[in-house]
Design a protein around this motif. Structure first.
Motif, PDB file in Angstrom:
ATOM      1  N   UNK A   1       0.913  -1.118   0.048  1.00 19.65           N
ATOM      2  CA  UNK A   1       0.044  -0.131   0.132  1.00 19.65           C
ATOM      3  C   UNK A   1       0.916   1.159   0.014  1.00 19.65           C
ATOM      4  N   UNK A   2       1.937   1.324   0.657  1.00 17.95           N
ATOM      5  CA  UNK A   2       3.013   2.312   0.691  1.00 17.95           C
ATOM      6  C   UNK A   2       3.493   2.472  -0.513  1.00 17.95           C
ATOM      7  N   UNK A   3       3.816   1.529  -1.256  1.00 16.53           N
ATOM      8  CA  UNK A   3       4.311   1.486  -2.679  1.00 16.53           C
ATOM      9  C   UNK A   3       3.319   2.075  -3.847  1.00 16.53           C
ATOM     10  N   UNK A   4       2.050   1.660  -3.645  1.00 21.79           N
ATOM     11  CA  UNK A   4       0.952   2.442  -4.425  1.00 21.79           C
ATOM     12  C   UNK A   4       0.930   3.800  -4.017  1.00 21.79           C
ATOM     13  N   UNK A   5       0.899   4.101  -2.832  1.00 27.39           N
ATOM     14  CA  UNK A   5       0.602   5.600  -2.471  1.00 27.39           C
ATOM     15  C   UNK A   5       1.898   6.304  -3.192  1.00 27.39           C
ATOM     16  N   UNK A   6       3.121   5.862  -2.972  1.00 24.71           N
ATOM     17  CA  UNK A   6       4.336   6.542  -3.472  1.00 24.71           C
ATOM     18  C   UNK A   6       4.083   6.881  -5.094  1.00 24.71           C
ATOM     19  N   UNK A   7       3.781   5.786  -5.729  1.00 20.77           N
ATOM     20  CA  UNK A   7       3.494   5.752  -7.015  1.00 20.77           C
ATOM     21  C   UNK A   7       2.602   6.655  -7.461  1.00 20.77           C
ATOM     22  N   UNK A   8       1.662   6.983  -6.977  1.00 18.70           N
ATOM     23  CA  UNK A   8       0.432   7.925  -7.309  1.00 18.70           C
ATOM     24  C   UNK A   8       0.946   9.138  -6.888  1.00 18.70           C
ATOM     25  N   UNK A   9       1.835   9.646  -5.976  1.00 18.93           N
ATOM     26  CA  UNK A   9       2.513  10.626  -5.719  1.00 18.93           C
ATOM     27  C   UNK A   9       3.459  11.136  -7.042  1.00 18.93           C
ATOM     28  N   UNK A  10       4.088  10.256  -7.309  1.00 15.34           N
ATOM     29  CA  UNK A  10       4.944  10.445  -8.358  1.00 15.34           C
ATOM     30  C   UNK A  10       4.186  10.721  -9.725  1.00 15.34           C
ATOM     31  N   UNK A  11       3.042  10.066  -9.946  1.00 17.76           N
ATOM     32  CA  UNK A  11       2.288  10.328 -11.150  1.00 17.76           C
ATOM     33  C   UNK A  11       1.508  11.672 -10.996  1.00 17.76           C
ATOM     34  N   UNK A  12       1.212  12.185  -9.618  1.00 15.65           N
ATOM     35  CA  UNK A  12       0.763  13.370  -9.668  1.00 15.65           C
ATOM     36  C   UNK A  12       1.754  14.569  -9.776  1.00 15.65           C
ATOM     37  N   UNK A  13       3.082  14.204  -9.363  1.00 13.96           N
ATOM     38  CA  UNK A  13       3.983  15.334  -9.412  1.00 13.96           C
ATOM     39  C   UNK A  13       4.631  15.410 -10.985  1.00 13.96           C
TER      40      UNK A  13
END
Length: 442
Positions: free
Chosen positions: A278-290
């Motif tokens: 779940x932490x991996x997924x959250x980090x990936x979403x933040x990368x997509x957003x940024x």
């Protein structure tokens, strides 16, 4: 595809990858994964790419002021290196790994394989041609080290044409393989599920979770083969090789987002592993957003300005009923976490379930998870596309076209390998109604 003449060290491969990305105006920060074979140079090159991203992130996020505030003796570069080590996910080619698992059990040094290979080569002699033509038999293919399942195809040819080869041996004793029939039958029965699995991997795109499902199906079929001398060794090799593949962060995310593996009561992951993923997924979403393009952000701002009356109504609404609008940069983490946890509460889906459609249907209800799922599902599990590109190159760069310029060859391959996308692009390049009107006027 580029031609290289230098030694393919990790540093050299990394530099070529970065040059190719720059040519297509793709920044290294946009890399989510690199799928490569199990060669030491390729694995090392991916690790160097990770270091490249870590260095860029470090330079962009740590200024002199922040460094001045760091506690004495604290190595912030090492901390950042650890935190962002997996920003580029190494995915080992599933097909190549599968072939290594096969060769762990039976390879070219096996006595029967060597003898059968010699017989297959002898069959090409012109003096046997009349016999093959008369019986409509096909020559057993002489396998190549670079061809997947080459040994299996050769052995299958002998097995399916057993009557013919027994008759042939009665006339030509040098082609006698009677001492190898037990090996041929055992090998064919034990390795056929892996051959089928390899063929499935050669589709246009096989996601990580689809590959895992195909791998498990092959394992299930092998277990059904009884009293076979190869089965135990194959299963041991498959489990050992699979353990390496499952280390990938992208692989874990793919299974987590697949309702065939992550469902109510599933034991694919432990509670600790789920929390980590779940932490991996959250980090990936933040990368997509940024990494959203400035143009898309500007478009969003333009839309907001056009809807000024709605903003005023929101203020009016707030004055009447209280509360406030959510203006956080990132999605509410508690809501996002609830959505990720709810994935594991859904019902299990059958093995042929379409995971792409599953997430397309959730585009509006789970937009953050949808964005991550599209990235993860797009991650190729193998290098079949690379092998397909080499085949296309051999057709384009024939003996009669050796004078093609490098740019011309690259452009031909770009169109040939992306013909579906090219057809879509061409249809949108022009207003065809205007073109038709001009033609009619002329």
């Amino acid at each position: 595809m580029i031609e290289v003449r230098e030694s393919q060290t990790a540093a050299f491969l990394k530099s070529k990858i970065l040059e190719t990305l720059a040519e297509y105006n793709v920044s290294v920060e946009r890399l989510f994964s690199v799928t490569c074979d199990n060669g030491a140079n390729m694995v090392a090159a991916v690790k160097q790419l990770k270091s490249e991203i870590e260095l860029q992130f470090f330079e962009e996020t740590v200024d002199e002021e922040s460094i001045a505030d760091v506690e004495p003796g604290r190595d912030i570069s090492e901390e950042l290196s650890t935190e962002f080590y997996e920003r580029v996910n190494l995915v080992r080619c599933a097909v190549h790994t599968l072939q290594l698992a096969i060769l762990d059990v039976v390879n070219k040094s096996h006595e029967s394989v060597k003898n059968l290979t010699n017989i297959a080569k002898k069959c090409k002699n012109v003096k046997y041609k009349t016999n093959f033509d008369h019986h409509g038999a096909s020559l057993p293919p002489v396998w190549s080290q670079t061809r997947w399942c080459g040994i299996f195809k050769m052995i299958e040819s002998f097995k399916t044409q057993r009557n013919f080869f027994e008759q042939l041996a009665s006339q030509f004793t040098e082609l006698d393989i009677s001492s190898h029939w037990d090996f041929i039958n055992s090998y064919h029965d034990a390795f056929r599920p892996l051959y089928i699995c390899t063929k499935k991997m050669q589709e246009t795109h096989v996601s990580l979770s689809d590959f895992y499902m195909a791998w498990l199906m092959a394992t299930s079929e092998i277990k059904k083969v009884k009293n076979n001398p190869f089965v135990a060794s194959i299963l041991t090799s498959l489990n050992k090789r699979l353990a390496t593949l499952r280390e990938s962060r992208a692989f874990k995310m793919a299974l987590f987002l697949d309702p065939r593996f992550n469902y109510r009561g599933s034991t694919v992951f432990t509670a600790v592993e789920k929390e980590e993923i779940q932490g991996f997924i959250m980090d990936t979403w933040k990368r997509i957003h940024d990494l959203e393009s400035p143009s898309s952000l500007n478009a969003a701002n333009d839309t907001s300005s056009e809807l000024g009356c709605i903003d005023e109504f929101d203020d009016y609404f707030t004055a009447m009923f209280g509360g406030s609008l959510d203006t956080d940069q990132y999605p509410n983490e508690s809501n996002f976490l609830q959505q990720m946890q709810s994935i594991g509460l859904e019902s299990r889906q059958n093995h042929s379930y379409n995971v792409w459609d599953h997430w397309l249907r959730r585009k509006s209800t789970h937009p953050e998870l949808y964005a991550v799922a599209m990235v993860v599902l797009a991650t190729p599990s193998n290098q079949v596309s690379v092998e397909r590109a080499f085949s296309a190159l051999s057709l384009v760069l024939s003996n009669l076209r050796t004078g093609l310029a490098e740019d011309t060859l690259a452009n031909i391959l770009l169109i040939k390998l992306n013909k579906d996308l090219f057809q879509q692009a061409v249809s949108s390049l022009y207003n065809w109604k205007d073109v038709e009107n001009v033609n009619q006027q002329n």
